[in-house]
Design an enzyme around this catalytic site. Sequence first.
Site, PDB file in Angstrom:
ATOM      1  N   ASP A 141      21.530  42.557  -7.988  1.00  0.00           N
ATOM      2  CA  ASP A 141      20.173  42.166  -7.605  1.00  0.00           C
ATOM      3  C   ASP A 141      19.465  41.587  -8.821  1.00  0.00           C
ATOM      4  O   ASP A 141      19.841  41.876  -9.975  1.00  0.00           O
ATOM      5  CB  ASP A 141      19.398  43.381  -7.079  1.00  0.00           C
ATOM      6  N   LYS A 188      18.733  30.339   7.288  1.00  0.00           N
ATOM      7  CA  LYS A 188      19.452  31.417   7.968  1.00  0.00           C
ATOM      8  C   LYS A 188      20.381  30.860   9.050  1.00  0.00           C
ATOM      9  O   LYS A 188      21.487  31.389   9.267  1.00  0.00           O
ATOM     10  CB  LYS A 188      18.462  32.412   8.573  1.00  0.00           C
ATOM     11  N   TYR A 244      13.078  29.135   5.862  1.00  0.00           N
ATOM     12  CA  TYR A 244      13.833  30.377   6.033  1.00  0.00           C
ATOM     13  C   TYR A 244      14.701  30.309   7.285  1.00  0.00           C
ATOM     14  O   TYR A 244      15.899  30.636   7.243  1.00  0.00           O
ATOM     15  CB  TYR A 244      12.854  31.544   6.127  1.00  0.00           C
ATOM     16  N   VAL A 277      21.490  35.322  -7.430  1.00  0.00           N
ATOM     17  CA  VAL A 277      22.552  34.780  -6.579  1.00  0.00           C
ATOM     18  C   VAL A 277      22.524  33.266  -6.476  1.00  0.00           C
ATOM     19  O   VAL A 277      23.460  32.665  -5.937  1.00  0.00           O
ATOM     20  CB  VAL A 277      22.529  35.394  -5.166  1.00  0.00           C
TER      21      VAL A 277
END
Length: 258
Positions: free
Chosen positions: A37, A156, A152, A60
């Site tokens: 994280d 996704k 978003y 990430v």
Amino acid sequence: MTRFDGHVALVTGGASGIGAAIGSRLRGEGAHVVLADIDADGLARAAAADPDVATVACDVTDSAAVEAAVAETVRRFGRIDSAFAVAGAARFGTITDIAEDDWTFTVDLVLRGTFLTVRHAARAMRAAGHGGAVVIVSSLNAHVPLYGGSSYAAAKAASENFAKSAALELAPHGIRVNAVLPGLVATPLTAPLLGVESVNADYLARIPARRAADPSEIAGPCLYLASDDASYVNGTSLVVDGGWEITNYPDLAPLLEG
């Protein structure tokens, strides 16, 4: 339960929310877990709560950082059997008004982060020759549009489809890739929305279960997809939303425009 005895898992976004719940459930079933994280404080809390869990700071969206997280997993535990691509967040704004940097931030975190997690975990699994499993945490918003959250929802949706392409490409190496699409979950990401009484009421009115999920209720299906019980499940999407998808989405316009 010990179905993950000796199993080694990497969980991105593991400091809180769904990622933390996945890590906790894995540890409870005997797995060795590395939580990755960008939230150093969250990782410290996780390590304090369970001294046997490993943590690694990781952005990430940074390929070298993700590669290093995978390498640390292998260095510490000798292998990597599963990877859970959970890290995600969003910066909201309507299509005409959102700052382009905010759009890019969301898409990079959600989609590029997923790509890099799968890329580097799969490389390690392929090199070891023992196969593995990858679980991508997408969202109900892969199927249901989100007012003010087009970046978003689009990212996704792309991550869900990416899971299918990854499953196709990696199957010859014994690596399965599946996606879980959570609905409303009580996490730090959704706290600002649930804190608005009218919006919270509108959410719950549309969910047949009449409540948000606890993160552990998303972790369970994720663990199933990584387990031997799902050995013949590949390239699929599992919606975990309390029945929300069969109703409709609340109007978030008052929150963003009021």
